[in-house]
Design an enzyme around this catalytic site. Sequence first.
Site, mmCIF file in Angstrom:
data_model
loop_
_atom_site.group_PDB
_atom_site.id
_atom_site.type_symbol
_atom_site.label_atom_id
_atom_site.label_comp_id
_atom_site.label_asym_id
_atom_site.label_seq_id
_atom_site.Cartn_x
_atom_site.Cartn_y
_atom_site.Cartn_z
ATOM 1 N N GLU A 172 0.900 -1.201 0.026
ATOM 2 C CA GLU A 172 -0.198 -0.030 -0.237
ATOM 3 C C GLU A 172 0.919 1.270 -0.102
ATOM 4 O O GLU A 172 0.553 2.055 0.918
ATOM 5 C CB GLU A 172 -0.858 -0.021 1.323
ATOM 6 C CG GLU A 172 -1.710 -1.209 1.274
ATOM 7 C CD GLU A 172 -2.897 -1.260 2.444
ATOM 8 O OE1 GLU A 172 -2.672 -0.262 3.337
ATOM 9 O OE2 GLU A 172 -3.609 -2.071 2.543
ATOM 10 N N GLU A 278 -6.341 -10.785 -0.539
ATOM 11 C CA GLU A 278 -6.940 -10.547 0.483
ATOM 12 C C GLU A 278 -8.405 -10.685 0.335
ATOM 13 O O GLU A 278 -9.178 -9.549 0.677
ATOM 14 C CB GLU A 278 -6.689 -9.410 1.185
ATOM 15 C CG GLU A 278 -5.089 -9.102 1.559
ATOM 16 C CD GLU A 278 -4.326 -8.013 2.352
ATOM 17 O OE1 GLU A 278 -5.375 -7.256 2.871
ATOM 18 O OE2 GLU A 278 -3.386 -7.837 2.049
HETATM 19 C C1 GLA Z 1 -4.887 -4.426 4.745
HETATM 20 C C2 GLA Z 1 -3.718 -5.298 5.132
HETATM 21 C C3 GLA Z 1 -3.825 -6.478 5.757
HETATM 22 C C4 GLA Z 1 -4.969 -6.204 6.863
HETATM 23 C C5 GLA Z 1 -6.211 -5.767 6.253
HETATM 24 C C6 GLA Z 1 -7.481 -5.386 7.022
HETATM 25 O O1 GLA Z 1 -5.403 -4.940 3.684
HETATM 26 O O2 GLA Z 1 -2.858 -5.361 4.001
HETATM 27 O O3 GLA Z 1 -2.604 -6.744 6.645
HETATM 28 O O4 GLA Z 1 -4.680 -5.353 7.898
HETATM 29 O O5 GLA Z 1 -5.806 -4.690 5.659
HETATM 30 O O6 GLA Z 1 -7.599 -6.387 8.107
#
Ligand code: GLA
Length: 392
Positions: A172, A278
């Site tokens: 990010e 994710e």
């Molecule tokens: C982001 C991070 C993860 C986690 C999610 C929310 O996507 O990459 O590690 O913290 O947020 O749980």
Amino acid sequence: MRRSCSFLLPIATATLATLTALSGCLSTTTPVDTTATSPATLRSALAGKFRIGATTNGWYLRDTSLPVWQIVNAHFDTLTAGNAQKWGVINPQPGEYRWESADAFVDYADAHDLYTIGHCLFWHSQTPDWVYEDSAGQPLTRDALLARMRERVQLYADRWGDRVDLWDVVNESIEADGSKRRTKFNQIIGDDFEEQAFRMADAILPASTKLIYNDYGMTAPGRRAAVVEMVNDFKAKGVRIDGIGIQAHWSMHRPTVAEIEETIVTLASTGLPLHLTELDVDFLGRDQFFGADGANVDLARREATPENNPFPDGLPPEEEAKLTQRYAKIFAVLLKHADKIDRVTFWGITDRDSWLNNWPARGRTNYPLLFDRDGQPKPALRRIIELAHAAN
Ligand code: GLA
């Protein structure tokens, strides 16, 4: 609406048909393929297409005899640790190390032959302030911060070596408009923070370890274009990057399937394999209540209200069917582009352990994953297996 099914069914060995018969838990909103040859698990159905993964938490790692691990063993071939390997969790204070959860994660994944994801080397969130400061609390110089980052990669390389198959090297660091996020890493090191991070990961980690960039909101054209530009810049300079991670914290209507497809095609134009790192579907939504999108964990949390938490006791079948339909559309496009995708990982295992019960509002009852709060497969899981089977 609450189902009272046991969490203890031997999911690893049961077929979906027997699970249906035994538990009586599965809604009948979608047809079940009861043919004996139908692949019964996600990993068997998706074999040869892409890896399919789950994300564990520290609680589960403390007791690997919990029934939830039967789900992992049966359905997934790759595993991510939610928080266990983050800088602030392992090393909250200078000189203080907490390896227990992270070691348990690597040990479990190794022992069960799961492709092991390292998450994550460098992220502005969940990184303690001391990382950026000297012992007098003054900001580090660029060289000192780079040295501290190198130390950390070395520590992980020494501890786990090639037992971790892939690392999210940077998480990010790019804004939706394509500009660099003004994190402390960026402010101290400069706009080549990502390049430096990948260079050191390549130099220190085993050559077999894959290195990827990971971000949310990848369907934003600005961020997407900036990621493509960064990858092309790395290639031109000979900096190794092995893949692009699309977090895929999506909701029921956003992004659209067309946006997902455009994003896959655009990012794959780099020639790098894609990882959905994710995936979850925020059934209750966030944009309409909170103006939130993606997974910006810096947003202030709110509280659950009857308006933003309308199904505290379970989903009525017609609502469950909407989730099934959303997952079907998402997986139809993923399967169409399976040649560009290496891995799809869910952020969590069951609805009970999802972060979306507590973000962006605390205490909601959300339904984002493929296993319900009792660990039972949801109709969406059966639809995905059917789609994968049909794509053969
Ligand atoms: C982001 C991070 C993860 C986690 C999610 C929310 O996507 O990459 O590690 O913290 O947020 O749980």
